[in-house]
Design a protein around this motif. Sequence first.
Motif, PDB file in Angstrom:
ATOM      1  N   VAL A   1       0.855  -1.178   0.000  1.00 31.90           N
ATOM      2  CA  VAL A   1       0.000   0.000   0.000  1.00 31.90           C
ATOM      3  C   VAL A   1       0.890   1.225   0.000  1.00 31.90           C
ATOM      4  CG1 VAL A   1      -1.761   1.283   1.260  1.00 31.90           C
ATOM      5  CG2 VAL A   1      -1.787  -1.212   1.277  1.00 31.90           C
ATOM      6  N   SER A   2       0.646   2.125  -0.918  1.00 27.12           N
ATOM      7  CA  SER A   2       1.420   3.355  -1.005  1.00 27.12           C
ATOM      8  C   SER A   2       0.522   4.514  -0.583  1.00 27.12           C
ATOM      9  CB  SER A   2       1.913   3.559  -2.437  1.00 27.12           C
ATOM     10  OG  SER A   2       2.644   4.748  -2.539  1.00 27.12           O
ATOM     11  N   VAL A   3       0.952   5.244   0.416  1.00 25.85           N
ATOM     12  CA  VAL A   3       0.165   6.341   0.962  1.00 25.85           C
ATOM     13  C   VAL A   3       0.751   7.662   0.494  1.00 25.85           C
ATOM     14  CG1 VAL A   3      -0.615   7.465   3.081  1.00 25.85           C
ATOM     15  CG2 VAL A   3      -0.409   4.978   2.987  1.00 25.85           C
ATOM     16  N   ALA A   4      -0.083   8.536  -0.002  1.00 28.05           N
ATOM     17  CA  ALA A   4       0.347   9.876  -0.418  1.00 28.05           C
ATOM     18  C   ALA A   4       0.270  10.796   0.801  1.00 28.05           C
ATOM     19  CB  ALA A   4      -0.521  10.401  -1.547  1.00 28.05           C
ATOM     20  N   TYR A   5       1.378  10.904   1.507  1.00 27.93           N
ATOM     21  CA  TYR A   5       1.435  11.754   2.696  1.00 27.93           C
ATOM     22  C   TYR A   5       1.478  13.219   2.305  1.00 27.93           C
ATOM     23  CZ  TYR A   5       2.986   7.537   5.126  1.00 27.93           C
ATOM     24  OH  TYR A   5       3.068   6.285   5.649  1.00 27.93           O
ATOM     25  N   CYS A   6       0.961  14.072   3.171  1.00 23.35           N
ATOM     26  CA  CYS A   6       1.158  15.512   3.019  1.00 23.35           C
ATOM     27  C   CYS A   6       2.610  15.800   3.371  1.00 23.35           C
ATOM     28  CB  CYS A   6       0.230  16.284   3.948  1.00 23.35           C
ATOM     29  SG  CYS A   6      -1.505  16.110   3.554  1.00 23.35           S
ATOM     30  N   LEU A   7       3.322  16.459   2.486  1.00 21.73           N
ATOM     31  CA  LEU A   7       4.755  16.668   2.671  1.00 21.73           C
ATOM     32  C   LEU A   7       5.081  18.083   3.124  1.00 21.73           C
ATOM     33  CD1 LEU A   7       6.016  14.852  -0.537  1.00 21.73           C
ATOM     34  CD2 LEU A   7       5.872  13.944   1.777  1.00 21.73           C
ATOM     35  N   ALA A   8       6.209  18.203   3.824  1.00 22.36           N
ATOM     36  CA  ALA A   8       6.734  19.499   4.234  1.00 22.36           C
ATOM     37  C   ALA A   8       7.326  20.179   3.010  1.00 22.36           C
ATOM     38  CB  ALA A   8       7.794  19.296   5.310  1.00 22.36           C
ATOM     39  N   PRO A   9       7.477  21.450   2.978  1.00 24.35           N
ATOM     40  CA  PRO A   9       7.275  22.405   4.065  1.00 24.35           C
ATOM     41  C   PRO A   9       5.839  22.906   4.193  1.00 24.35           C
ATOM     42  CG  PRO A   9       8.230  23.552   2.216  1.00 24.35           C
ATOM     43  CD  PRO A   9       8.120  22.092   1.821  1.00 24.35           C
ATOM     44  N   GLU A  10       4.973  22.564   3.214  1.00 20.45           N
ATOM     45  CA  GLU A  10       3.595  23.055   3.306  1.00 20.45           C
ATOM     46  C   GLU A  10       2.846  22.448   4.487  1.00 20.45           C
ATOM     47  OE1 GLU A  10       4.728  21.538   0.492  1.00 20.45           O
ATOM     48  OE2 GLU A  10       5.134  23.309  -0.726  1.00 20.45           O
ATOM     49  N   HIS A  11       3.142  21.194   4.780  1.00 22.19           N
ATOM     50  CA  HIS A  11       2.464  20.478   5.859  1.00 22.19           C
ATOM     51  C   HIS A  11       3.516  19.965   6.831  1.00 22.19           C
ATOM     52  CE1 HIS A  11      -1.172  20.514   3.397  1.00 22.19           C
ATOM     53  NE2 HIS A  11      -0.403  20.156   2.390  1.00 22.19           N
ATOM     54  N   ARG A  12       3.561  20.545   7.986  1.00 24.09           N
ATOM     55  CA  ARG A  12       4.558  20.157   8.982  1.00 24.09           C
ATOM     56  C   ARG A  12       4.059  18.967   9.799  1.00 24.09           C
ATOM     57  NH1 ARG A  12       8.450  24.440   9.900  1.00 24.09           N
ATOM     58  NH2 ARG A  12       8.898  23.302  11.791  1.00 24.09           N
ATOM     59  N   LEU A  13       4.998  18.280  10.432  1.00 26.70           N
ATOM     60  CA  LEU A  13       4.622  17.185  11.324  1.00 26.70           C
ATOM     61  C   LEU A  13       3.719  17.715  12.423  1.00 26.70           C
ATOM     62  CD1 LEU A  13       7.969  15.248  11.701  1.00 26.70           C
ATOM     63  CD2 LEU A  13       5.983  14.578  10.378  1.00 26.70           C
ATOM     64  N   PRO A  14       2.761  17.003  12.866  1.00 29.26           N
ATOM     65  CA  PRO A  14       2.456  15.578  12.718  1.00 29.26           C
ATOM     66  C   PRO A  14       1.445  15.250  11.632  1.00 29.26           C
ATOM     67  CG  PRO A  14       1.171  16.431  14.522  1.00 29.26           C
ATOM     68  CD  PRO A  14       1.981  17.591  13.959  1.00 29.26           C
ATOM     69  N   VAL A  15       1.274  16.104  10.619  1.00 35.29           N
ATOM     70  CA  VAL A  15       0.270  15.849   9.583  1.00 35.29           C
ATOM     71  C   VAL A  15       0.544  14.524   8.868  1.00 35.29           C
ATOM     72  CG1 VAL A  15      -0.694  16.709   7.413  1.00 35.29           C
ATOM     73  CG2 VAL A  15      -0.246  18.286   9.275  1.00 35.29           C
ATOM     74  N   ALA A  16       1.803  14.225   8.552  1.00 36.45           N
ATOM     75  CA  ALA A  16       2.132  12.970   7.865  1.00 36.45           C
ATOM     76  C   ALA A  16       1.793  11.759   8.743  1.00 36.45           C
ATOM     77  CB  ALA A  16       3.597  12.939   7.472  1.00 36.45           C
ATOM     78  N   TYR A  17       1.997  11.885  10.053  1.00 36.95           N
ATOM     79  CA  TYR A  17       1.635  10.792  10.963  1.00 36.95           C
ATOM     80  C   TYR A  17       0.131  10.541  10.940  1.00 36.95           C
ATOM     81  CZ  TYR A  17       6.333  11.489  12.858  1.00 36.95           C
ATOM     82  OH  TYR A  17       7.676  11.615  13.007  1.00 36.95           O
ATOM     83  N   LYS A  18      -0.639  11.601  10.892  1.00 36.87           N
ATOM     84  CA  LYS A  18      -2.094  11.478  10.831  1.00 36.87           C
ATOM     85  C   LYS A  18      -2.509  10.817   9.516  1.00 36.87           C
ATOM     86  CE  LYS A  18      -6.363  12.385  12.070  1.00 36.87           C
ATOM     87  NZ  LYS A  18      -7.100  11.183  12.344  1.00 36.87           N
ATOM     88  N   ASP A  19      -1.839  11.172   8.429  1.00 39.19           N
ATOM     89  CA  ASP A  19      -2.121  10.521   7.144  1.00 39.19           C
ATOM     90  C   ASP A  19      -1.856   9.022   7.233  1.00 39.19           C
ATOM     91  OD1 ASP A  19      -2.750  12.971   6.041  1.00 39.19           O
ATOM     92  OD2 ASP A  19      -0.825  13.206   5.006  1.00 39.19           O
ATOM     93  N   GLY A  20      -0.750   8.638   7.851  1.00 41.88           N
ATOM     94  CA  GLY A  20      -0.417   7.228   8.021  1.00 41.88           C
ATOM     95  C   GLY A  20      -1.436   6.501   8.881  1.00 41.88           C
ATOM     96  N   GLU A  21      -1.848   7.154   9.959  1.00 42.22           N
ATOM     97  CA  GLU A  21      -2.856   6.565  10.840  1.00 42.22           C
ATOM     98  C   GLU A  21      -4.183   6.382  10.094  1.00 42.22           C
ATOM     99  OE1 GLU A  21      -5.074   7.432  15.113  1.00 42.22           O
ATOM    100  OE2 GLU A  21      -3.816   8.962  14.215  1.00 42.22           O
ATOM    101  N   ASP A  22      -4.568   7.390   9.328  1.00 37.68           N
ATOM    102  CA  ASP A  22      -5.809   7.294   8.548  1.00 37.68           C
ATOM    103  C   ASP A  22      -5.738   6.140   7.543  1.00 37.68           C
ATOM    104  OD1 ASP A  22      -6.850   9.455   9.909  1.00 37.68           O
ATOM    105  OD2 ASP A  22      -6.450  10.899   8.296  1.00 37.68           O
ATOM    106  N   ALA A  23      -4.574   5.953   6.919  1.00 41.10           N
ATOM    107  CA  ALA A  23      -4.410   4.864   5.957  1.00 41.10           C
ATOM    108  C   ALA A  23      -4.525   3.512   6.647  1.00 41.10           C
ATOM    109  CB  ALA A  23      -3.058   4.984   5.250  1.00 41.10           C
ATOM    110  N   LEU A  24      -3.923   3.368   7.826  1.00 39.68           N
ATOM    111  CA  LEU A  24      -4.022   2.099   8.560  1.00 39.68           C
ATOM    112  C   LEU A  24      -5.448   1.817   9.006  1.00 39.68           C
ATOM    113  CD1 LEU A  24      -0.766   2.229  10.715  1.00 39.68           C
ATOM    114  CD2 LEU A  24      -1.264   0.734   8.774  1.00 39.68           C
ATOM    115  N   LEU A  25      -6.145   2.835   9.454  1.00 39.42           N
ATOM    116  CA  LEU A  25      -7.547   2.644   9.856  1.00 39.42           C
ATOM    117  C   LEU A  25      -8.411   2.266   8.658  1.00 39.42           C
ATOM    118  CD1 LEU A  25      -7.989   5.545  12.431  1.00 39.42           C
ATOM    119  CD2 LEU A  25      -7.869   3.086  12.894  1.00 39.42           C
TER     120      LEU A  25
END
Length: 64
Positions: free
Chosen positions: A27-51
């Motif tokens: 599974v390939s997840v399209a995370y929100c990337l920096a610098p536009e989206h700072r951490l923890p946004v990418a972690y939330k994207d990963g969590e949403d993908a796992l859920l």
Amino acid sequence: MILNGPDTIFCHEFCENFIRFGPAILVSVAYCLAPEHRLPVAYKDGEDALLWLKNQALSPNGQP
């Protein structure tokens, strides 16, 4: 991937080669990337993908 998104040929070829070595689901997840989206946004994207994956696995016909 830092420089390439999941829709690039580089990522696609990597994923394709990876799954050739054995039975797997990739599974390939399209995370929100920096610098536009700072951490923890990418972690939330990963969590949403796992859920989402969990819900797909537990629900008949993939319906929530």
